[in-house]
Write an enzyme that holds these catalytic residues in place. Structure first.
Site, short mmCIF file in Angstrom:
data_model
loop_
_atom_site.label_atom_id
_atom_site.label_comp_id
_atom_site.label_asym_id
_atom_site.label_seq_id
_atom_site.Cartn_x
_atom_site.Cartn_y
_atom_site.Cartn_z
CG HIS A 16 -0.29 -0.13 2.52
ND1 HIS A 16 0.29 -1.31 2.95
CD2 HIS A 16 -0.07 0.77 3.49
CE1 HIS A 16 0.82 -1.12 4.14
NE2 HIS A 16 0.63 0.13 4.49
CG HIS A 106 30.44 -6.70 -9.49
ND1 HIS A 106 31.29 -6.03 -8.64
CD2 HIS A 106 30.75 -6.27 -10.73
CE1 HIS A 106 32.08 -5.23 -9.34
NE2 HIS A 106 31.77 -5.36 -10.62
NE ARG A 140 35.89 -9.63 -12.59
CZ ARG A 140 36.30 -8.40 -12.53
NH1 ARG A 140 36.03 -7.57 -13.52
NH2 ARG A 140 36.98 -7.97 -11.50
#
Length: 156
Positions: A16, A106, A140
């Protein structure tokens, strides 16, 4: 705006306290060419629990109907805490555009959480734009994402 990272609708929900910001971000998303999957709530007049709306977003991501979700509650805390109980969710509570980039690069965050009481609408639009156009750095950080998905509640 940079290229979109998804063709699926963006799942959007608020309690809300976040209804007004949800409406503004929904309109912004549609104007930017995104489809929106509105998961409620639609009224600021009746108190609802942010936990319930976080679970709706989790269900959208789990079912594969959306690749990204946006949850909004007063502080953002309950949406983030609830969503992050699930191993396939990487929810991040953001306050600045600068936080969006590493959250996506990341952490490969798939759920943006905003605090309606602490984030103005213009800043929220900028945060959302960066979130939806910043790609994860892929390989990575793949091992990190895999480790996160395997975590349990047991302390190691």
């Amino acid at each position: 705006m940079a290229a979109s990272l998804t063709d699926k609708p963006i799942a959007l929900a608020a309690d809300h306290r976040g209804v007004a910001l949800k409406a503004r971000l929904g309109a912004w998303l549609e104007a930017a060419g995104y489809a929106v999957r509105d998961c409620g709530t639609d009224s600021a007049d009746e108190r609802v629990d942010a936990l319930d709306y976080a679970l709706r977003l989790v269900a959208e991501l789990e079912a594969g109907r959306s690749d990204f979700a946006v949850g909004i509650c007063g502080s953002g805390q309950m949406m983030a805490i609830t969503a992050n109980r699930f191993p396939f969710i990487r929810a991040t509570l953001l306050h600045t555009v600068e936080e969006s980039v590493p959250a996506r690069q990341h952490g490969d965050a798939n759920m943006l959480v905003l605090g309606a009481d602490v984030t103005d609408a213009a800043a929220a639009e900028q945060i959302l734009a960066a979130f939806l156009t910043t790609p994860a750095l892929g390989d990575r950080y793949a091992a990190r994402r895999e480790r996160l998905a395997r975590l349990s509640t047991a302390v190691r």
